[in-house]
Design an enzyme around this catalytic site. Structure first.
Site, mmCIF file in Angstrom:
data_model
loop_
_atom_site.group_PDB
_atom_site.id
_atom_site.type_symbol
_atom_site.label_atom_id
_atom_site.label_comp_id
_atom_site.label_asym_id
_atom_site.label_seq_id
_atom_site.Cartn_x
_atom_site.Cartn_y
_atom_site.Cartn_z
ATOM 1 N N PRO A 2 10.685 8.287 -9.928
ATOM 2 C CA PRO A 2 11.903 7.496 -9.834
ATOM 3 C C PRO A 2 13.073 8.173 -10.527
ATOM 4 O O PRO A 2 12.924 8.711 -11.621
ATOM 5 C CB PRO A 2 11.532 6.199 -10.561
ATOM 6 C CG PRO A 2 10.139 6.367 -11.033
ATOM 7 C CD PRO A 2 9.807 7.788 -10.981
ATOM 8 N N GLU A 3 14.197 8.142 -9.880
ATOM 9 C CA GLU A 3 15.433 8.650 -10.468
ATOM 10 C C GLU A 3 16.361 7.451 -10.693
ATOM 11 O O GLU A 3 15.924 6.308 -10.558
ATOM 12 C CB GLU A 3 16.072 9.684 -9.523
ATOM 13 C CG GLU A 3 15.086 10.780 -9.128
ATOM 14 C CD GLU A 3 15.649 11.827 -8.185
ATOM 15 O OE1 GLU A 3 16.876 12.043 -8.200
ATOM 16 O OE2 GLU A 3 14.875 12.415 -7.426
ATOM 17 N N HIS A 98 -5.301 1.873 -13.196
ATOM 18 C CA HIS A 98 -4.305 2.588 -14.011
ATOM 19 C C HIS A 98 -3.224 1.676 -14.572
ATOM 20 O O HIS A 98 -2.083 2.091 -14.774
ATOM 21 C CB HIS A 98 -3.658 3.744 -13.232
ATOM 22 C CG HIS A 98 -4.660 4.626 -12.568
ATOM 23 N ND1 HIS A 98 -5.500 5.447 -13.281
ATOM 24 C CD2 HIS A 98 -4.979 4.791 -11.266
ATOM 25 C CE1 HIS A 98 -6.295 6.087 -12.427
ATOM 26 N NE2 HIS A 98 -5.998 5.708 -11.211
ATOM 27 N N ARG A 117 -0.701 8.782 -13.065
ATOM 28 C CA ARG A 117 -0.671 10.127 -13.656
ATOM 29 C C ARG A 117 -0.410 10.111 -15.154
ATOM 30 O O ARG A 117 -0.530 11.146 -15.804
ATOM 31 C CB ARG A 117 0.380 10.991 -12.938
ATOM 32 C CG ARG A 117 -0.074 11.405 -11.560
ATOM 33 C CD ARG A 117 1.006 12.145 -10.829
ATOM 34 N NE ARG A 117 1.174 13.501 -11.314
ATOM 35 C CZ ARG A 117 2.075 14.339 -10.839
ATOM 36 N NH1 ARG A 117 2.889 13.952 -9.871
ATOM 37 N NH2 ARG A 117 2.180 15.549 -11.310
#
Length: 277
Positions: A2-3, A98, A117
């Site tokens: 995400p930006e 996760h 991740r």
DNA sequence: AAAACACCCTGCCTGC
DNA sequence: TGCAGGCAGGGTGTTT
């Protein structure tokens, strides 16, 4: 992943429900996140449980929750890394694999931080001043970046303009996708040294703002799995003109879009529209 | 000082 | 079909 536009969309999607709601419980997986740091369970218990959310903010690609419990103020700093999600869910809904942090709210609702991740971050602090992550971050491009400041900053860097725009200390919130898009819009070659971007500086700043605003308007770019705080995907992928379009034709001149790799990251550009000089 | 690179971690896609 | 290898939107720390 995400930006700025994706993080802004997440913030907007969760803030209405979160603001003024009380956090009744907290849980963490205990697994290490970014840079091998685990979420501080003591800080969760001493500062977060029992606190109310006063504000939900964004700074660059970070999400900030301002909390208050009695006379104690705290700040929660969240970064989504590459694969992080922050979502509101019903407590009865099964947790995704996760899931690393769960904050229980009133009314069968939970705020969950999920990050396969584990490149993301979830940190509790007493004040924003303690957060070195955002201490030397550059200006917000949509709020407080003037052309004068931008041009001055450009003139002091020999770095390729792509690296310059990705550097969060120079300008906050841009990542690989929106940098490629902004450079294309302004017709600037990605490897042109920042200090040589002078005549094009106004166009580049406008392009940065344009692609970010469009990204927010479209509620973010979903390439694979980005979703907002309510699980809704973004629509901005269709607006991308170069990113991920290697081998396809330029929407402006019909030349073939190229991909180059520097510092392990892909850059997409039109070799005809974006001249090195 | 700044640029290049390795590294953190999992999942998904490609090609053999 | 199965498996190895490559690749991914980010940031940091180390080395040159």
């Amino acid at each position: 992943m995400p930006e700025l536009p994706e993080v802004e969309t997440v913030v907007r999607s969760i803030s209405t429900l979160l603001i003024n709601s009380k956090i009744e419980s907290a849980w963490t997986s205990g697994l290490p996140l970014h840079m091998q740091k685990v979420v501080d369970a003591d800080a969760l218990n001493s500062r977060v449980v029992g606190a109310s959310v006063k504000q939900v903010r964004r700074r660059g690609k970070y999400i900030l929750l301002d909390l208050v419990r009695g006379k104690t103020f705290s700040v929660v700093l969240i970064h989504l890394g590459m694969s992080g999600k922050l979502m509101l869910s019903r407590s009865s809904e099964a947790r995704l694999p996760h899931t690393h942090v769960v904050l229980g709210l009133k009314g069968d609702c939970e705020l969950r931080f999920v990050d396969p991740r584990r490149f993301g971050q979830f940190k509790v602090a007493a004040s924003q001043a303690e957060l070195k992550e955002i201490a030397d971050m550059g200006p917000e491009p949509l709020d407080d970046l003037s052309l004068e400041t931008f041009a001055l900053s450009l003139s002091k860097s020999k770095a390729p303009i792509k690296a310059f725009l990705l550097d969060q200390r120079r300008i906050a919130g841009l990542g690989n996708i929106y940098v490629s898009e902004a450079l294309f819009e302004a017709r600037v070659h990605p490897s042109k040294p920042a200090l040589k971007v002078k005549r094009q500086a106004p166009a580049l700043l406008e392009s940065v703002k344009l692609v970010l605003r469009k990204g927010i308007e479209n509620r973010g770019t979903t390439l694979r799995d980005y979703v907002d705080g309510k699980g809704v995907a973004g629509n901005n992928k269709h607006a991308l003109r170069v990113y991920g379009r290697e081998g396809e034709s330029c929407t402006r001149c019909e030349s073939t879009i190229r991909r180059s790799v520097d510092a392990g990251r892909s850059t997409f550009y039109c070799p005809v529209c974006q001249k090195r000089l």
